[in-house]
Write a protein that holds these residues in place. Structure first.
Motif, PDB file in Angstrom:
ATOM      1  N   SER A  19      -2.987   7.512  -5.882  1.00  0.00           N
ATOM      2  CA  SER A  19      -3.638   7.559  -4.506  1.00  0.00           C
ATOM      3  C   SER A  19      -4.739   7.239  -4.772  1.00  0.00           C
ATOM      4  CB  SER A  19      -3.556   9.202  -4.236  1.00  0.00           C
ATOM      5  OG  SER A  19      -4.105  10.023  -5.224  1.00  0.00           O
ATOM      6  N   GLY A  20      -5.562   7.247  -3.408  1.00  0.00           N
ATOM      7  CA  GLY A  20      -6.952   6.991  -3.323  1.00  0.00           C
ATOM      8  C   GLY A  20      -7.226   5.340  -3.437  1.00  0.00           C
ATOM      9  N   ASN A  21      -8.413   4.976  -4.005  1.00  0.00           N
ATOM     10  CA  ASN A  21      -8.639   3.504  -4.095  1.00  0.00           C
ATOM     11  C   ASN A  21      -8.304   3.009  -5.300  1.00  0.00           C
ATOM     12  OD1 ASN A  21     -10.386   1.142  -3.613  1.00  0.00           O
ATOM     13  ND2 ASN A  21     -12.255   2.115  -4.511  1.00  0.00           N
ATOM     14  N   LYS A  22      -6.928   2.450  -5.464  1.00  0.00           N
ATOM     15  CA  LYS A  22      -6.370   2.038  -6.355  1.00  0.00           C
ATOM     16  C   LYS A  22      -5.245   0.977  -5.838  1.00  0.00           C
ATOM     17  CE  LYS A  22      -6.982   5.862  -9.385  1.00  0.00           C
ATOM     18  NZ  LYS A  22      -7.570   6.761  -8.730  1.00  0.00           N
ATOM     19  N   PHE A  23      -4.901   0.072  -6.759  1.00  0.00           N
ATOM     20  CA  PHE A  23      -3.694  -1.016  -6.594  1.00  0.00           C
ATOM     21  C   PHE A  23      -2.765  -0.581  -7.570  1.00  0.00           C
ATOM     22  CE2 PHE A  23      -7.312  -2.935  -4.344  1.00  0.00           C
ATOM     23  CZ  PHE A  23      -6.758  -3.470  -3.194  1.00  0.00           C
ATOM     24  N   GLY A  24      -1.544  -0.595  -7.264  1.00  0.00           N
ATOM     25  CA  GLY A  24      -0.640  -0.553  -8.416  1.00  0.00           C
ATOM     26  C   GLY A  24      -0.656  -2.155  -9.280  1.00  0.00           C
ATOM     27  N   LEU A  25      -0.932  -2.979  -8.425  1.00  0.00           N
ATOM     28  CA  LEU A  25      -1.032  -4.543  -9.081  1.00  0.00           C
ATOM     29  C   LEU A  25      -2.081  -4.930  -8.584  1.00  0.00           C
ATOM     30  CD1 LEU A  25       0.162  -6.733 -11.051  1.00  0.00           C
ATOM     31  CD2 LEU A  25       1.530  -7.425  -9.050  1.00  0.00           C
ATOM     32  N   SER A  26      -3.165  -5.525  -9.435  1.00  0.00           N
ATOM     33  CA  SER A  26      -4.327  -6.223  -8.891  1.00  0.00           C
ATOM     34  C   SER A  26      -4.404  -7.237  -9.803  1.00  0.00           C
ATOM     35  CB  SER A  26      -5.506  -5.247  -8.667  1.00  0.00           C
ATOM     36  OG  SER A  26      -6.539  -5.895  -8.531  1.00  0.00           O
ATOM     37  N   ALA A  27      -4.571  -8.588  -9.318  1.00  0.00           N
ATOM     38  CA  ALA A  27      -4.724  -9.796 -10.130  1.00  0.00           C
ATOM     39  C   ALA A  27      -6.153 -10.161 -10.042  1.00  0.00           C
ATOM     40  CB  ALA A  27      -3.743 -10.744  -9.768  1.00  0.00           C
ATOM     41  N   TRP A  43       2.622   0.230  -5.491  1.00  0.00           N
ATOM     42  CA  TRP A  43       1.724   1.191  -4.813  1.00  0.00           C
ATOM     43  C   TRP A  43       1.051   0.535  -3.823  1.00  0.00           C
ATOM     44  CZ3 TRP A  43       1.178   6.069  -3.276  1.00  0.00           C
ATOM     45  CH2 TRP A  43      -0.074   6.161  -2.513  1.00  0.00           C
ATOM     46  N   ALA A  44       0.460  -0.569  -4.461  1.00  0.00           N
ATOM     47  CA  ALA A  44      -0.392  -1.653  -3.257  1.00  0.00           C
ATOM     48  C   ALA A  44      -0.509  -2.685  -4.037  1.00  0.00           C
ATOM     49  CB  ALA A  44      -1.563  -1.036  -2.744  1.00  0.00           C
ATOM     50  N   SER A  67      -9.504   2.676   0.349  1.00  0.00           N
ATOM     51  CA  SER A  67     -10.635   1.772   0.555  1.00  0.00           C
ATOM     52  C   SER A  67     -10.550   0.789   1.528  1.00  0.00           C
ATOM     53  CB  SER A  67     -11.397   1.385  -0.910  1.00  0.00           C
ATOM     54  OG  SER A  67     -12.474   0.246  -0.522  1.00  0.00           O
ATOM     55  N   THR A  68      -9.185   0.243   1.444  1.00  0.00           N
ATOM     56  CA  THR A  68      -8.887  -0.898   2.196  1.00  0.00           C
ATOM     57  C   THR A  68      -8.244  -0.590   3.461  1.00  0.00           C
ATOM     58  OG1 THR A  68      -7.195  -1.751   0.931  1.00  0.00           O
ATOM     59  CG2 THR A  68      -9.253  -2.607   0.391  1.00  0.00           C
ATOM     60  N   SER A  69      -7.725   0.687   3.403  1.00  0.00           N
ATOM     61  CA  SER A  69      -6.576   1.150   4.429  1.00  0.00           C
ATOM     62  C   SER A  69      -5.468   0.410   4.494  1.00  0.00           C
ATOM     63  CB  SER A  69      -7.273   1.314   5.934  1.00  0.00           C
ATOM     64  OG  SER A  69      -8.286   2.282   5.754  1.00  0.00           O
ATOM     65  N   GLY A  70      -5.044  -0.587   3.232  1.00  0.00           N
ATOM     66  CA  GLY A  70      -3.990  -1.244   3.302  1.00  0.00           C
ATOM     67  C   GLY A  70      -3.346  -1.371   2.134  1.00  0.00           C
ATOM     68  N   ASN A  71      -2.057  -2.157   2.146  1.00  0.00           N
ATOM     69  CA  ASN A  71      -1.199  -1.973   0.866  1.00  0.00           C
ATOM     70  C   ASN A  71      -1.057  -3.571   0.348  1.00  0.00           C
ATOM     71  OD1 ASN A  71       0.676  -2.886   2.922  1.00  0.00           O
ATOM     72  ND2 ASN A  71       2.087  -1.373   2.322  1.00  0.00           N
ATOM     73  N   ILE A  72      -1.682  -4.427   1.096  1.00  0.00           N
ATOM     74  CA  ILE A  72      -2.086  -5.618   0.490  1.00  0.00           C
ATOM     75  C   ILE A  72      -3.497  -6.294   0.664  1.00  0.00           C
ATOM     76  CG2 ILE A  72      -1.255  -8.182   0.623  1.00  0.00           C
ATOM     77  CD1 ILE A  72       1.443  -7.286   1.814  1.00  0.00           C
ATOM     78  N   TYR A  73      -4.152  -6.880  -0.096  1.00  0.00           N
ATOM     79  CA  TYR A  73      -5.603  -7.067  -0.282  1.00  0.00           C
ATOM     80  C   TYR A  73      -5.634  -8.416  -0.780  1.00  0.00           C
ATOM     81  CZ  TYR A  73     -10.616  -7.037  -0.808  1.00  0.00           C
ATOM     82  OH  TYR A  73     -12.097  -7.785  -0.697  1.00  0.00           O
ATOM     83  N   PHE A  74      -5.581  -9.586  -0.142  1.00  0.00           N
ATOM     84  CA  PHE A  74      -5.726 -10.823  -0.936  1.00  0.00           C
ATOM     85  C   PHE A  74      -6.991 -11.485  -0.427  1.00  0.00           C
ATOM     86  CE2 PHE A  74      -0.819 -11.458  -1.221  1.00  0.00           C
ATOM     87  CZ  PHE A  74      -0.736 -10.486  -2.311  1.00  0.00           C
TER      88      PHE A  74
END
Length: 185
Positions: A19-27, A43-44, A67-74
């Motif tokens: 939860s919170g300001n995290k991604f399940g996968l971030s490259a 997760w995101a 933080s981004t209010s989204g589940n994809i941030y590219f």
């Protein structure tokens, strides 16, 4: 992800319980994710460089970065759809996806009952394309977010809108192979 993660045929879960300001996968700049053929629950997704290639199976997004209010941030990097299906399944709140580049998915399913899904860009004209189908089983896929530009939506396959699903095109240019709308959609 700063190294290489190759999933082959493995089923994986990245971010269960996050939860919170995290991604399940971030490259990041040097990160490489090879999705393989398994079923993935994430997760995101975040990308600020590197390469993400999704599974040729099903990848389901279950959360969003606060933080981004989204589940994809590219923001930057290389994205490959892997010829699979991406399911946006986060239905707790409305959800956005932020893109700093044109993007191509294969099959995309929105399954977020009574919630809005709004992909948007950093104040530039971009295209979100789908080599396969766009299916809206539940929720409203909206092609514009607040003051950001409308996105161009191109679906080479079919757009399938189920009872409880909506596609709100705003002033976007939209093209698709065919359109099927169920009663109530």
């Amino acid at each position: 992800l700063n190294g290489t993660l190759t999933c082959n045929a493995s089923d994986i879960d990245l971010g269960a319980g996050l939860s919170g300001n995290k991604f399940g996968l971030s490259a990041n700049t040097s990160g490489i994710f090879n999705g393989g053929t398994g079923t993935h629950t994430i997760w995101a997704l975040g990308m600020t460089g590197g390469t993400i290639t999704l599974s040729s199976g099903i990848t389901t997004l279950t959360g969003k970065n606060s933080s981004t209010s989204g589940n994809i941030y590219f923001y930057s990097g290389t994205f490959n759809h892997g010829s699979g299906t991406l399911v946006q399944n986060y239905a707790t709140q409305n959800c956005n996806s932020l893109f700093n580049m044109s993007i191509t998915f294969n099959n995309f399913i929105l399954n977020a009952p009574t919630k809005d899904y709004q992909p948007y860009t950093y104040n530039k004209s971009l295209t979100i394309a789908h080599d396969g189908d766009l299916t809206i089983t539940a929720g409203d896929y909206i092609t514009k977010y607040t003051t950001h530009p409308d996105i161009e939506l191109t679906v080479d396959g079919d757009v399938l809108i189920s009872d409880g699903g909506t596609l709100t095109g705003m002033a976007s240019t939209i093209s698709f192979g065919s359109l099927t709308i169920a009663g109530g959609g």
